[in-house]
Design an enzyme around this catalytic site. Structure first.
Site, PDB file in Angstrom:
ATOM      1  N   SER A 142      42.637  43.846  44.545  1.00 41.94           N
ATOM      2  CA  SER A 142      42.613  44.958  43.595  1.00 41.94           C
ATOM      3  C   SER A 142      41.208  45.530  43.553  1.00 41.94           C
ATOM      4  O   SER A 142      40.248  44.885  43.987  1.00 41.94           O
ATOM      5  CB  SER A 142      43.009  44.432  42.203  1.00 41.94           C
ATOM      6  OG  SER A 142      42.695  45.343  41.185  1.00 41.94           O
ATOM      7  N   TYR A 155      42.139  37.410  35.825  1.00 41.73           N
ATOM      8  CA  TYR A 155      42.617  38.354  36.834  1.00 41.73           C
ATOM      9  C   TYR A 155      41.464  38.827  37.722  1.00 41.73           C
ATOM     10  O   TYR A 155      41.563  38.821  38.951  1.00 41.73           O
ATOM     11  CB  TYR A 155      43.276  39.546  36.144  1.00 41.73           C
ATOM     12  CG  TYR A 155      43.921  40.531  37.094  1.00 41.73           C
ATOM     13  CD1 TYR A 155      45.139  40.251  37.685  1.00 41.73           C
ATOM     14  CD2 TYR A 155      43.300  41.750  37.380  1.00 41.73           C
ATOM     15  CE1 TYR A 155      45.735  41.155  38.548  1.00 41.73           C
ATOM     16  CE2 TYR A 155      43.895  42.658  38.245  1.00 41.73           C
ATOM     17  CZ  TYR A 155      45.112  42.358  38.830  1.00 41.73           C
ATOM     18  OH  TYR A 155      45.687  43.252  39.698  1.00 41.73           O
TER      19      TYR A 155
END
Length: 299
Positions: A142, A155
Site C-alpha cells: 500500500s 497496518y
C-alpha cells in the site's frame, strides 16, 4: 525489457474473493493466464472460478494464510492440477483502527500475522514451484508503506514490512531468475474501504476518502497498473503513478547500495551457510525465541 507473456502462465492469488482479487482474476484471464484462486471462503472462490471457465482455466481452493502447512498442501495441489506455478499474488489482508493506548494486543498481532507473516508464508509455500519456472512473486502492499497515518500502526507496519521484505527476498532470488515485486496503491473502492468509510474512527481520519490527498482512485486503474506491472516483472508498482516520487524517495539510493554491497556470488554463499532456524549457533537461536537462560552481564 521484454514483456512477461502471461499466456498459459499459472497465477495464484490469495485473498482472491476480495474486490481487487476478483477483478485481477478476470483481467489476468483476458491475458491468457490460468488461475488458482485462494481464499478462506472455499465455496465462494470455487463459484468465482466456475464463472471464469472450466477447471483447466480456473479453480478455487480454501486456504488460510495463517496456516503454513495448509498453504504448503494447497500450493502442491495447485501445481499438481495446473502442472506448475509461475506467478503468486499475495493479496490477503486486513486492517483496523485504534491508537496504541486503546487497541487490543490481539488486534495488532492478527493484522501483522495476516498481512506480513501471511505473505511470507504464501511466498515460502509457493517458492519451489515458482523457482522452477523462474517466475514472479508480488505482495499487495500500500502507499501506507511510505505515508504513515495515526491509528493504523499495525497496518502501516505490515505494509512497510512487506516493502522491505520484498526488497530482501528479491536479492535472495535474483541469482535464480525469480522476480519479486510489491504493489503500492492509494485508496480504492473495496469492501475494506467500505468498512473504513463506515467506521467512525476511519471516517474521521480520512474524511470518507472523497477528496484531496486521500481521494480514492478507480479500482479499474489499480487492476490495469497491477497487470502491466506483472508483465514488466516490476520491483515496485505505484498506483496512481503520480505518487511514484513519494514512494521512491525513501529508497532512492537503495538500488546502488544493493549492486555495490551484494553480489550474486556473495548471496549464494550466504544462503548456503544459512540455517532453517535463522541461526547456526543454537544459543543464538534460543536467545531469538526467548528460550535461552539468563545472559551474564558485567566484566
Amino acid at each position: 525489457m521484454k514483456k512477461y507473456d502471461l499466456r498459459g502462465r499459472v497465477v495464484v492469488i490469495t485473498g482472491a474473493g476480495g474486490g481487487l482479487g476478483t477483478l485481477l482474476a478476470s483481467a489476468l484471464k483476458t491475458r491468457g493466464a490460468r488461475l488458482a484462486l485462494l481464499d478462506l471462503d472455499e465455496a465462494a472462490v470455487q463459484a468465482q472460478a466456475r464463472h471464469l471457465g472450466d477447471e483447466s482455466v480456473a479453480r478455487g481452493w480454501g486456504a488460510n494464510v495463517r496456516d503454513y502447512p495448509q498453504l504448503e498442501e494447497t500450493m502442491q495441489a495447485v501445481a499438481a492440477h495446473f502442472g506448475g506455478i509461475d506467478v503468486v499474488i499475495a493479496g490477503a489482508g486486513i486492517q483496523a483502527f485504534g491508537p496504541l493506548e486503546r487497541l487490543a494486543p490481539g488486534a495488532f498481532e492478527r493484522i501483522i500475522d495476516v498481512n506480513l507473516n501471511g505473505t511470507w508464508r504464501t511466498f515460502k509455500a509457493a517458492l519451489p514451484f515458482v523457482k522452477a519456472r523462474r517466475g514472479y512473486l508480488l505482495a499487495v502492499s500500500s502507499m501506507a508503506a511510505f505515508v504513515h497515518s495515526p491509528l493504523q500502526a499495525a497496518y502501516n507496519a505490515s505494509k512497510a514490512g512487506l516493502w522491505a521484505m520484498c526488497d530482501s527476498i528479491r536479492l535472495e532470488l535474483r541469482p535464480d531468475g525469480v522476480g519479486v515485486g510489491s504493489l503500492h496503491p492509494t485508496f480504492f473502492a473495496t469492501r475494506m474501504m467500505e468498512d473504513t468509510v463506515g467506521d467512525p474512527a476511519g471516517n474521521a481520519l480520512w474524511g470518507g476518502n472523497r477528496k484531496g490527498l486521500w481521494k480514492m482512485v478507480p479500482i479499474e486503474t489499480v487492476v490495469l497498473e497491477t497487470v502491466e506491472g506483472i508483465e514488466r516483472r516490476a520491483d515496485t508498482i505505484v498506483v496512481p503513478r503520480n505518487l511514484t516520487l513519494v514512494a521512491r524517495a525513501p529508497g532512492f539510493l537503495r538500488p546502488v547500495a544493493e549492486r555495490l554491497g551484494f553480489t550474486d556470488a556473495g548471496i549464494r554463499r550466504a544462503i548456503g551457510l544459512s540455517s532453517p532456524s535463522g541461526w547456526q549457533d543454537p544459543q543464538a537461536a534460543a536467545r531469538s525465541t526467548g528460550q535461552a537462560g539468563p545472559v551474564a552481564t558485567g566484566d
